[in-house]
Design an enzyme around this catalytic site. Structure first.
Site: not given
Length: 320
Positions: A47, A140, A174, A203, A290
Site C-alpha cells: 500500500i 484518531d 463513533e 482505529d 483528542h
C-alpha cells in the site's frame, strides 16, 4: 476512538430509518476475465504510504475549512464522507450511505461493496471517519480511514476477485459511543450478520510514539496479523487500551468474528515496549489524543506504512 463511558456525553441514541444512496460503477472498472481460483490468488500489494498520507492531507484541509474538526453532524464530517465516497465510486465500488440520528444531529455511515465473491461470506474492514469536536482527528481516526480507503482502492487497481465478498465501511459518530456502527449492525438483522465471516477494525494506526497492538478476539484474524508482523521481525502485543471502545464492539457483541490493529492512545510507553519498538519511554503513544494538535504532524510514517500494508495482507488472506 471514543472516550470511556465515564468520560463522554451520552448520545441521544434515537436512530432514523436508513437512507440508501447508491453510486454507480465506472464503465470498464470490473475485470473482463473470469476470477482466478482462490488457490491462485495474487499476493496482497504494497500500500503506497504516499497515497495514504495524501488522504490524510485532504482530511486536514477539510477540517481547516470547517471549524477545525470533522465531527459528527458538522460540515467537516460531511465533506470527509463526500471525499471518500467519490474515490470509491470512481474506482467501481457500489457505495451506500446509511443515515442515523445521534445527539440531535444527522449522521452517516458509508458502506462500499466490491463486486463479486460469495455474498454469504463477507470479509469486512472498517474505521470511524468522525473526529472529536476539539481537533481534526488525523490519527484518531484519519489514519484508519485513509488506510482502509487506500486498501479498497488497491483492490480496484488490481482487479482483485477473491472467493469471498469484500466490503469496506466508514462509521459516523463513533466518538459519541459507537453510534454509527451499532446502527449498522442492528440494521443487518441476524441473517445479514451471519454472512459476515470477519470484521476488521482500524482505529488509530499511526500514533507518533507507536506500539504494535493486535486485537485478540478471533484467533484466525489475530494469527493473520501476527504472522504478518512476525514476517517483518516486529513483536506485537495484545491490544487492551481500546478494548470495547471502538467499532468492532457492536460486531463482537452480535457474534461476528472480529480483529484489528491499534498503535496506542493516551497510555504511556513502558521501557519494555520502547526496547521492542523504539520511541520515548514514559510518554503517551499519542500525546495529541483528542486534542487540537492531532494534525498531519501527529503521525509516525513507519507505523502508518506497516499497518496499512497489514490491512491489505489480512484482507487478501482472509478472503481467499
Amino acid at each position: 476512538m471514543k472516550l470511556p463511558l465515564s468520560g463522554r456525553a451520552l448520545t441521544a441514541g434515537a436512530v432514523a430509518v436508513a437512507t440508501l444512496m447508491t453510486g454507480g460503477a465506472v464503465a470498464g472498472a470490473a475485470p473482463a476475465t473470469a476470477p482466478a481460483p482462490a488457490s491462485a490468488a495474487a499476493a496482497a500489494p504494497d500500500i503506497p504510504i504516499a497515497n495514504v498520507k495524501a488522504h490524510l492531507a485532504r482530511f486536514q484541509s477539510i477540517a481547516q475549512a470547517n471549524g477545525g474538526n470533522r465531527a459528527h453532524g458538522r460540515p467537516g464530517y460531511q465533506a470527509s464522507l463526500d471525499y471518500v465516497k467519490a474515490k470509491l465510486d470512481a474506482a467501481g465500488f457500489t457505495t451506500t450511505v446509511q443515515r442515523f440520528t445521534a445527539s440531535g444531529r444527522t449522521g452517516y455511515n458509508l458502506i462500499a461493496d466490491w463486486p463479486g465473491g460469495d455474498a454469504n461470506q463477507v470479509v469486512m474492514a472498517g474505521s470511524h471517519l468522525d473526529s472529536v469536536s476539539s481537533g481534526p482527528g488525523i490519527n484518531d481516526n484519519g489514519s484508519g480511514s485513509a488506510a482502509v480507503l487506500e486498501t479498497a482502492l488497491a483492490v480496484a487497481r488490481s482487479g482483485h476477485q477473491p472467493a469471498k465478498h469484500l466490503r469496506f465501511a466508514w462509521w459516523g459518530a463513533e466518538e459519541l459511543g459507537l453510534v454509527g456502527s451499532r446502527h449498522y449492525v442492528s440494521s443487518l438483522g441476524s441473517t445479514g450478520r451471519a454472512k459476515i465471516s470477519g470484521y476488521l477494525n482500524f482505529d488509530m494506526i499511526g500514533s507518533p510514539n507507536p506500539g504494535y497492538f493486535v486485537y485478540d478476539d478471533d484467533p484466525v484474524i489475530e494469527k493473520t496479523f501476527k504472522d504478518y508482523f512476525a514476517g517483518l521481525g516486529i513483536a506485537t502485543e495484545i491490544e487492551t487500551e481500546g478494548d470495547g471502545r471502538s467499532d468492532h464492539a457492536p460486531f463482537k457483541n452480535a457474534g461476528v468474528p472480529v480483529g484489528g490493529l491499534f498503535s496506542g492512545a493516551d497510555y504511556r510507553k513502558t521501557s519494555a515496549q520502547a526496547a521492542k519498538w523504539g520511541g520515548t519511554v514514559g510518554q503517551p503513544f499519542d500525546r495529541c489524543y483528542h486534542s487540537s494538535c492531532d494534525t498531519t504532524a501527529n503521525i509516525d510514517d513507519t507505523a502508518l506504512d506497516r499497518n496499512s500494508d497489514a490491512i491489505a495482507y489480512a484482507m487478501w488472506e482472509l478472503s481467499r
